[in-house]
Every structure is written in C-alpha cells, then in structure tokens.
Design an enzyme around this catalytic site. Structure first.
Site, PDB file in Angstrom:
ATOM      1  N   THR A 158       9.815 -10.324  -0.838  1.00 54.52           N
ATOM      2  CA  THR A 158       9.861 -10.423   0.619  1.00 54.52           C
ATOM      3  C   THR A 158       8.988 -11.544   1.178  1.00 54.52           C
ATOM      4  O   THR A 158       7.937 -11.875   0.608  1.00 54.52           O
ATOM      5  CB  THR A 158       9.385  -9.078   1.237  1.00 54.52           C
ATOM      6  OG1 THR A 158       9.081  -9.277   2.612  1.00 54.52           O
ATOM      7  CG2 THR A 158       8.138  -8.537   0.564  1.00 54.52           C
ATOM      8  N   TYR A 204       2.068  -3.142   2.266  1.00 52.14           N
ATOM      9  CA  TYR A 204       3.439  -3.457   1.847  1.00 52.14           C
ATOM     10  C   TYR A 204       3.483  -4.839   1.182  1.00 52.14           C
ATOM     11  O   TYR A 204       3.965  -4.988   0.054  1.00 52.14           O
ATOM     12  CB  TYR A 204       4.386  -3.405   3.053  1.00 52.14           C
ATOM     13  CG  TYR A 204       5.791  -3.909   2.738  1.00 52.14           C
ATOM     14  CD1 TYR A 204       6.699  -3.101   2.060  1.00 52.14           C
ATOM     15  CD2 TYR A 204       6.199  -5.195   3.104  1.00 52.14           C
ATOM     16  CE1 TYR A 204       7.969  -3.559   1.749  1.00 52.14           C
ATOM     17  CE2 TYR A 204       7.463  -5.656   2.797  1.00 52.14           C
ATOM     18  CZ  TYR A 204       8.348  -4.836   2.126  1.00 52.14           C
ATOM     19  OH  TYR A 204       9.612  -5.305   1.809  1.00 52.14           O
ATOM     20  N   GLU A 234       7.113 -11.142   3.510  1.00 53.70           N
ATOM     21  CA  GLU A 234       5.817 -10.536   3.852  1.00 53.70           C
ATOM     22  C   GLU A 234       4.735 -10.914   2.842  1.00 53.70           C
ATOM     23  O   GLU A 234       3.552 -10.780   3.127  1.00 53.70           O
ATOM     24  CB  GLU A 234       5.945  -9.006   3.929  1.00 53.70           C
ATOM     25  CG  GLU A 234       6.571  -8.505   5.215  1.00 53.70           C
ATOM     26  CD  GLU A 234       5.724  -8.791   6.454  1.00 53.70           C
ATOM     27  OE1 GLU A 234       4.553  -8.423   6.474  1.00 53.70           O
ATOM     28  OE2 GLU A 234       6.251  -9.387   7.407  1.00 53.70           O
ATOM     29  N   LYS A 275       4.192  -5.712  -2.812  1.00 52.83           N
ATOM     30  CA  LYS A 275       5.328  -6.558  -3.226  1.00 52.83           C
ATOM     31  C   LYS A 275       4.837  -7.796  -3.973  1.00 52.83           C
ATOM     32  O   LYS A 275       5.541  -8.327  -4.829  1.00 52.83           O
ATOM     33  CB  LYS A 275       6.151  -6.953  -2.001  1.00 52.83           C
ATOM     34  CG  LYS A 275       7.000  -5.828  -1.440  1.00 52.83           C
ATOM     35  CD  LYS A 275       8.232  -5.561  -2.301  1.00 52.83           C
ATOM     36  CE  LYS A 275       9.173  -4.567  -1.654  1.00 52.83           C
ATOM     37  NZ  LYS A 275      10.437  -4.409  -2.374  1.00 52.83           N
TER      38      LYS A 275
HETATM   39  P1  NAP Z   1      15.634   0.284   3.198  1.00 55.12           P
HETATM   40  O1  NAP Z   1      16.837   0.347   4.070  1.00 55.12           O
HETATM   41  O2  NAP Z   1      14.350   0.833   3.675  1.00 55.12           O
HETATM   42  O3  NAP Z   1      16.027   1.013   1.809  1.00 55.12           O
HETATM   43  C1  NAP Z   1      15.047   1.344   0.863  1.00 55.12           C
HETATM   44  C2  NAP Z   1      15.687   2.172  -0.232  1.00 55.12           C
HETATM   45  O4  NAP Z   1      14.662   2.579  -1.156  1.00 55.12           O
HETATM   46  C3  NAP Z   1      16.343   3.473   0.269  1.00 55.12           C
HETATM   47  O5  NAP Z   1      17.482   3.724  -0.515  1.00 55.12           O
HETATM   48  C4  NAP Z   1      15.274   4.514  -0.027  1.00 55.12           C
HETATM   49  O6  NAP Z   1      15.767   5.829  -0.165  1.00 55.12           O
HETATM   50  C5  NAP Z   1      14.793   3.994  -1.373  1.00 55.12           C
HETATM   51  N1  NAP Z   1      13.499   4.538  -1.782  1.00 55.12           N
HETATM   52  C6  NAP Z   1      12.358   4.630  -1.058  1.00 55.12           C
HETATM   53  N2  NAP Z   1      11.392   5.207  -1.795  1.00 55.12           N
HETATM   54  C7  NAP Z   1      11.931   5.493  -3.014  1.00 55.12           C
HETATM   55  C8  NAP Z   1      11.457   6.101  -4.188  1.00 55.12           C
HETATM   56  N3  NAP Z   1      10.214   6.572  -4.273  1.00 55.12           N
HETATM   57  N4  NAP Z   1      12.291   6.211  -5.254  1.00 55.12           N
HETATM   58  C9  NAP Z   1      13.557   5.765  -5.175  1.00 55.12           C
HETATM   59  N5  NAP Z   1      14.093   5.197  -4.068  1.00 55.12           N
HETATM   60  C10 NAP Z   1      13.280   5.069  -3.002  1.00 55.12           C
HETATM   61  O7  NAP Z   1      15.349  -1.215   2.746  1.00 55.12           O
HETATM   62  P2  NAP Z   1      16.336  -2.491   2.784  1.00 55.12           P
HETATM   63  O8  NAP Z   1      16.194  -3.159   4.086  1.00 55.12           O
HETATM   64  O9  NAP Z   1      17.667  -2.099   2.260  1.00 55.12           O
HETATM   65  O10 NAP Z   1      15.603  -3.433   1.735  1.00 55.12           O
HETATM   66  C11 NAP Z   1      15.916  -3.372   0.332  1.00 55.12           C
HETATM   67  C12 NAP Z   1      14.753  -3.903  -0.457  1.00 55.12           C
HETATM   68  O11 NAP Z   1      14.491  -5.253  -0.069  1.00 55.12           O
HETATM   69  C13 NAP Z   1      13.436  -3.167  -0.255  1.00 55.12           C
HETATM   70  O12 NAP Z   1      12.735  -3.200  -1.471  1.00 55.12           O
HETATM   71  C14 NAP Z   1      12.704  -3.977   0.782  1.00 55.12           C
HETATM   72  O13 NAP Z   1      11.303  -3.809   0.654  1.00 55.12           O
HETATM   73  C15 NAP Z   1      13.160  -5.376   0.410  1.00 55.12           C
HETATM   74  N6  NAP Z   1      13.239  -6.365   1.488  1.00 55.12           N
HETATM   75  C16 NAP Z   1      13.907  -6.071   2.631  1.00 55.12           C
HETATM   76  C17 NAP Z   1      14.030  -7.054   3.611  1.00 55.12           C
HETATM   77  C18 NAP Z   1      14.796  -6.804   4.891  1.00 55.12           C
HETATM   78  O14 NAP Z   1      14.587  -7.573   5.858  1.00 55.12           O
HETATM   79  N7  NAP Z   1      15.682  -5.825   4.936  1.00 55.12           N
HETATM   80  C19 NAP Z   1      13.476  -8.336   3.398  1.00 55.12           C
HETATM   81  C20 NAP Z   1      12.821  -8.585   2.202  1.00 55.12           C
HETATM   82  C21 NAP Z   1      12.729  -7.597   1.239  1.00 55.12           C
HETATM   83  P3  NAP Z   1      16.008   6.768   1.152  1.00 55.12           P
HETATM   84  O15 NAP Z   1      17.316   6.315   1.745  1.00 55.12           O
HETATM   85  O16 NAP Z   1      16.054   8.120   0.580  1.00 55.12           O
HETATM   86  O17 NAP Z   1      14.855   6.524   2.088  1.00 55.12           O
HETATM   87  O1  F7E Z   2       8.981  -6.037  12.592  1.00 54.09           O
HETATM   88  C1  F7E Z   2       7.167  -6.740  15.707  1.00 54.09           C
HETATM   89  C2  F7E Z   2       6.342  -6.432  14.477  1.00 54.09           C
HETATM   90  O2  F7E Z   2       9.400  -3.848  11.510  1.00 54.09           O
HETATM   91  C3  F7E Z   2       9.246  -7.378  12.955  1.00 54.09           C
HETATM   92  C4  F7E Z   2      11.096  -5.201   6.578  1.00 54.09           C
HETATM   93  O3  F7E Z   2      12.450  -5.176   6.245  1.00 54.09           O
HETATM   94  O4  F7E Z   2      11.163  -7.552   7.056  1.00 54.09           O
HETATM   95  C5  F7E Z   2      10.850  -6.287   7.609  1.00 54.09           C
HETATM   96  O5  F7E Z   2       9.470  -6.243   7.987  1.00 54.09           O
HETATM   97  C6  F7E Z   2       8.224  -7.846  13.948  1.00 54.09           C
HETATM   98  C7  F7E Z   2       6.764  -7.586  13.561  1.00 54.09           C
HETATM   99  O6  F7E Z   2      10.090  -6.001  10.371  1.00 54.09           O
HETATM  100  C8  F7E Z   2       7.805  -3.613  17.391  1.00 54.09           C
HETATM  101  O7  F7E Z   2       4.952  -6.411  14.790  1.00 54.09           O
HETATM  102  C9  F7E Z   2       7.083  -5.577  17.929  1.00 54.09           C
HETATM  103  O8  F7E Z   2       6.000  -8.728  13.854  1.00 54.09           O
HETATM  104  O9  F7E Z   2      11.366  -5.236  12.286  1.00 54.09           O
HETATM  105  P1  F7E Z   2      10.016  -5.182  11.726  1.00 54.09           P
HETATM  106  P2  F7E Z   2       8.975  -6.666   9.439  1.00 54.09           P
HETATM  107  O10 F7E Z   2       7.646  -6.063   9.628  1.00 54.09           O
HETATM  108  O11 F7E Z   2       9.094  -8.148   9.621  1.00 54.09           O
HETATM  109  C10 F7E Z   2      10.396  -7.914   5.883  1.00 54.09           C
HETATM  110  C11 F7E Z   2      10.877  -9.264   5.411  1.00 54.09           C
HETATM  111  C12 F7E Z   2      10.405  -6.863   4.853  1.00 54.09           C
HETATM  112  O12 F7E Z   2      10.332  -7.144   3.656  1.00 54.09           O
HETATM  113  C13 F7E Z   2      10.273  -5.440   5.318  1.00 54.09           C
HETATM  114  O13 F7E Z   2      10.722  -4.541   4.314  1.00 54.09           O
HETATM  115  O14 F7E Z   2       8.429  -7.141  15.177  1.00 54.09           O
HETATM  116  N1  F7E Z   2       7.361  -5.600  16.607  1.00 54.09           N
HETATM  117  N2  F7E Z   2       7.354  -4.368  18.437  1.00 54.09           N
HETATM  118  C14 F7E Z   2       7.827  -4.395  16.238  1.00 54.09           C
HETATM  119  N3  F7E Z   2       8.244  -3.936  15.057  1.00 54.09           N
HETATM  120  C15 F7E Z   2       8.679  -2.654  14.996  1.00 54.09           C
HETATM  121  N4  F7E Z   2       9.141  -2.158  13.831  1.00 54.09           N
HETATM  122  N5  F7E Z   2       8.662  -1.840  16.106  1.00 54.09           N
HETATM  123  C16 F7E Z   2       8.231  -2.264  17.330  1.00 54.09           C
HETATM  124  O15 F7E Z   2       8.238  -1.522  18.291  1.00 54.09           O
END
Ligand code: NAP
Ligand code: F7E
Length: 350
Positions: A133, A157, A135, A161
């Site tokens: 990520t 987080y 992050e 990662k």
């Molecule tokens: P998500 O919607 O939060 O899905 C996470 C998945 O992990 C869900 O299936 C969840 O199960 C499962 N999980 C959580 N804890 C677990 C455990 N202890 N054992 C087995 N499974 C578990 O995340 P996503 O957005 O699809 O992202 C997929 C991956 O890419 C994640 O690793 C995330 O950190 C990474 N990532 C996401 C983004 C983004 O912007 N979306 C960007 C960069 C990296 P449940 O459904 O039961 O909760």
């Molecule tokens: O926040 C700001 C918050 O929670 C984005 C995950 O998929 O992407 C995701 O992480 C921004 C941050 O995503 C609220 O402070 C303001 O600056 O949608 P978010 P994230 O933290 O960028 C990365 C790439 C991952 O890997 C992660 O798994 O938005 N923000 N107000 C808020 N964020 C949330 N959630 N809620 C608010 O009310």
C-alpha cells in the site's frame, strides 16, 4: 493445458470480489478464504453463485491469517498455482485502536503464508502476490512516490504492511519464491467499505438528498489521495504474476485530490451546490440553495498523525506490465453514485 488454480485470502473484501471475477473470466479455478463471522459476510461475492458460467469454478473455504495451521492446510490441500494475499485489517484509523491485531494479521499473516509455501516445498510451484500500500510511504516528502521512494509509515497499518513488504522480498531472495509486492494507491468501487472516506461521502450525500440524514461529519479535509478504480487495480495484480520474473510495482493514477475536492465533485453530481466557510474543526459546507449546513468536521474522524499527500508514479508498471488505469476519478464517482442510487430506488420504489 492444466487449469490454473488461484487461492485468494481476503476474498470477501472489495478487491477479493473484483479479483475473483477477473480470474473466473480467465477460466481459473478460484478458492477463496473467508473467516468465520457471526453474520454472513459474502455479500460482495454472492452474485458469482447466480452466474452459471462462474459458480462451478468457485469454492469458499474457512481460514484466518492469524491461524497458521488453517493457512498450511489450505495450501497443502488446494496446491494453488497462484496465491493472492488480500486479507488485512485494512482500515488505517482503526489500526490505531487495534494496533497489535493489525500487525498480527497484516504483518505476521503474510509471513505465515510465506512460511507455509516454504515448509510445503512449494517455492517453485506457486506464485505469490502481496497487497502492499501507498500507506507505507506515509509522511514522505517526495512529490511523486515510486518503487524507489523510502518508506515512512505513519500508522500501525502502514508499519505492518511495511514488514509484510520486506518479508516478501526476503523470502523471494532467500528461497527463490516467485513473490511480488504491489504498492497500490487508494482504489475504490461501488463495493468499497462504508467507512472509507469516498463511500462515506457518497452514501451520506445521497441520504441527505433523499431526506434520510441531516449532515455528513468528516475529519481532515485537506489530505490528498490518488484514487483509482479497484477493477483496474486487480488487473495489475494478475499481470504481476504473469511476468517471467517476480518484482515490486507501484500502481497509481498519478493524479491526486483533497477530500474537500472529492466532496465537491460528488456533491455536484448528486445535485448540491456547496459553499465552504470557517477553518479547521469549525469548517462547514453549506447547501447554497437552502442555507442548511451539510458538512461539518468532527475531532473523532481526525487521526493521531495524518498522511498528507500521496501521488504515485506508476511508470514501471506501464513499462513492464503495460498497465495503465482506464477509469478516471470522475467516472469512478459517477459509478459509485449510480450504484448507490439504484440500491436506494430498489429499496424504496416510487
Ligand atoms: P477490505 O475490503 O477491507 O477486505 C479485506 C479482506 O480481508 C476481507 O475479506 C476481510 O474479511 C479479510 N480479513 C480481515 N482480517 C482477516 C483475517 N484475520 N483472516 C482472514 N481474512 C481477513 O480491503 P480491500 O480494499 O479489498 O483491500 C485488499 C487488500 O489490499 C488489503 O490487504 C488492503 O490492506 C490492501 N490495500 C487496499 C487498498 C485500497 O485502497 N483498497 C490500497 C492498497 C492496499 P471480512 O470480509 O470478513 O472482513
Ligand atoms: O481515508 C481522510 C483521512 O480511510 C482517506 C485503505 O484502503 O487506502 C485506504 O486508506 C483520507 C485520510 O483511506 C474522514 O484522514 C477525512 O486522509 O478513505 P480512507 P486511507 O486511510 O487512505 C490505503 C491506500 C490503504 O492501503 C488502506 O487499506 O480521508 N478523512 N474524513 C476521512 N477518512 C475516513 N475514513 N473517514 C472520515 O470521516
């Protein structure tokens, strides 16, 4: 030709759902790992069972990244040709509340899969994708972040990662496992979790428009994110595992916007005109048409430390994977809004 078999940890998540459908269209047999929950958590993949062309190649199994034996047994039993580790406690803000659990699942969970591959002597038989990520770049000062940018994670987080990223490289170099790290920037879709900011904004603005909610409460309006679409990003994951050599890739659009800009874009499409006033926690977004406050800031939505600025340089992915994003942030917002409106209209038919 032998059928490819994929094992997806995190199949019930946003990316798990998009990746499953992509691989099933490519004629893979897909095994997805779900964890036990007290309520059914397969909403995002339920439609696979309605598609007769897909369902026969899709199998769900129980497992958990905190449980080494379940991981080992699944890999031993399924003998996949590709493993995608998408499972994580993926919410940055929540990782401050449950830091040890986040590190266990995200960091040690990755190590447990790699150890299972090694202990089963499958180093040369299986390819591994790790969901890294942006992050991990955290509080970097670099304007664009690439594979060469140093990590400076700013949350449990991000730190967990970063460990997963390093251990994946370590097992590639030490044991010759075909292991790739994707360094993916934020990607969203209509099935994005409700507590991530994009989905939270869209769902709230629609509810306000329909008279079901009064206000949207947010945190920091000025952090910048590089938002893409999950469909584009899971394709990049698959591409990484189809190369001759394993490597690590940044996946991003190269454009970023503040949260406030995202609100303005979504509000405009939903039919609101917003006037902003005030500063810091007192900043407000007012509906110009009736003078009502639509958006306010709340302290609880700010993080102990913020990642201010993320913008990715995905030139390596373009050059080697021939990957580039197809869906713009405006098209993404439109798709998320249309999807939400359809759910609303189906629930409350006129
Ligand atoms: P998500 O919607 O939060 O899905 C996470 C998945 O992990 C869900 O299936 C969840 O199960 C499962 N999980 C959580 N804890 C677990 C455990 N202890 N054992 C087995 N499974 C578990 O995340 P996503 O957005 O699809 O992202 C997929 C991956 O890419 C994640 O690793 C995330 O950190 C990474 N990532 C996401 C983004 C983004 O912007 N979306 C960007 C960069 C990296 P449940 O459904 O039961 O909760
Ligand atoms: O926040 C700001 C918050 O929670 C984005 C995950 O998929 O992407 C995701 O992480 C921004 C941050 O995503 C609220 O402070 C303001 O600056 O949608 P978010 P994230 O933290 O960028 C990365 C790439 C991952 O890997 C992660 O798994 O938005 N923000 N107000 C808020 N964020 C949330 N959630 N809620 C608010 O009310």
């Amino acid at each position: 030709m032998k059928k490819k078999v994929a094992l997806i940890f995190g199949v019930t998540g946003q990316d798990g759902a998009y990746l499953s459908k992509l691989l099933l269209r490519k004629k893979y047999k897909v095994y997805g790992v779900k964890r036990r929950s007290s309520i059914i958590n397969t909403l995002r993949i339920d439609d696979i069972y309605k598609d007769i062309n897909l369902k026969s190649n899709f199998v769900l199994r129980y497992g958990d990244l905190t449980d080494s034996s379940s991981i080992l047994n699944l890999i031993k039993d399924i003998r996949p040709s590709e493993i995608y580790n998408l499972a994580a406690q993926s919410h940055v803000s929540v990782s401050f509340e449950v830091p040890e659990y986040s590190a266990d699942v995200n960091g040690l969970g990755t190590l447990r899969i790699l150890e299972a591959i090694k202990n089963l002597k499958m180093e040369k038989k299986v390819k591994f994708y790790q969901a890294g990520t942006s992050e991990m770049f955290g509080r970097t000062k670099e304007k664009f972040q690439s594979e060469k940018t140093s990590f400076y994670p700013a949350s449990p987080y991000g730190a967990s990662k970063s460990f997963a990223h390093s251990i994946t490289i370590n097992y590639r170099e030490a044991y010759g496992i075909f292991a790739c790290n994707g360094i993916l920037f934020n990607h969203e879709s209509p099935v994005r979790g409700e507590t991530f900011v994009t989905q939270k904004i869209i769902q709230a603005l629609i509810r306000i428009k329909k008279g079901e909610q009064k206000k949207l409460y947010l945190g920091n309006l000025y952090s910048k994110r590089d938002w893409g679409h999950a469909a584009d990003y899971v394709y990049a994951m698959w591409k990484m595992l189809q190369q001759k050599k394993p490597d690590d890739y940044v996946i991003a659009t190269g454009k970023n916007f503040t949260i406030k800009e995202f609100v303005n874009k979504a509000a405009k499409k939903i039919g609101f005109k917003i006037k902003w006033s005030g500063k810091g926690i007192s900043e407000k977004g007012v509906n110009i048409e009736n003078g009502k406050v639509l958006i306010e800031c709340k302290k609880r939505y700010f993080r102990p430390v913020e990642v201010d600025h993320l913008k990715g340089n995905a030139r390596k992915a373009k050059r080697i994977l021939n990957w580039s994003p197809k869906i713009s942030v405006d098209d993404l917002i439109e798709e998320m809004i249309d999807h939400e409106l359809k759910i609303y209209n189906d629930k409350y038919p006129k």
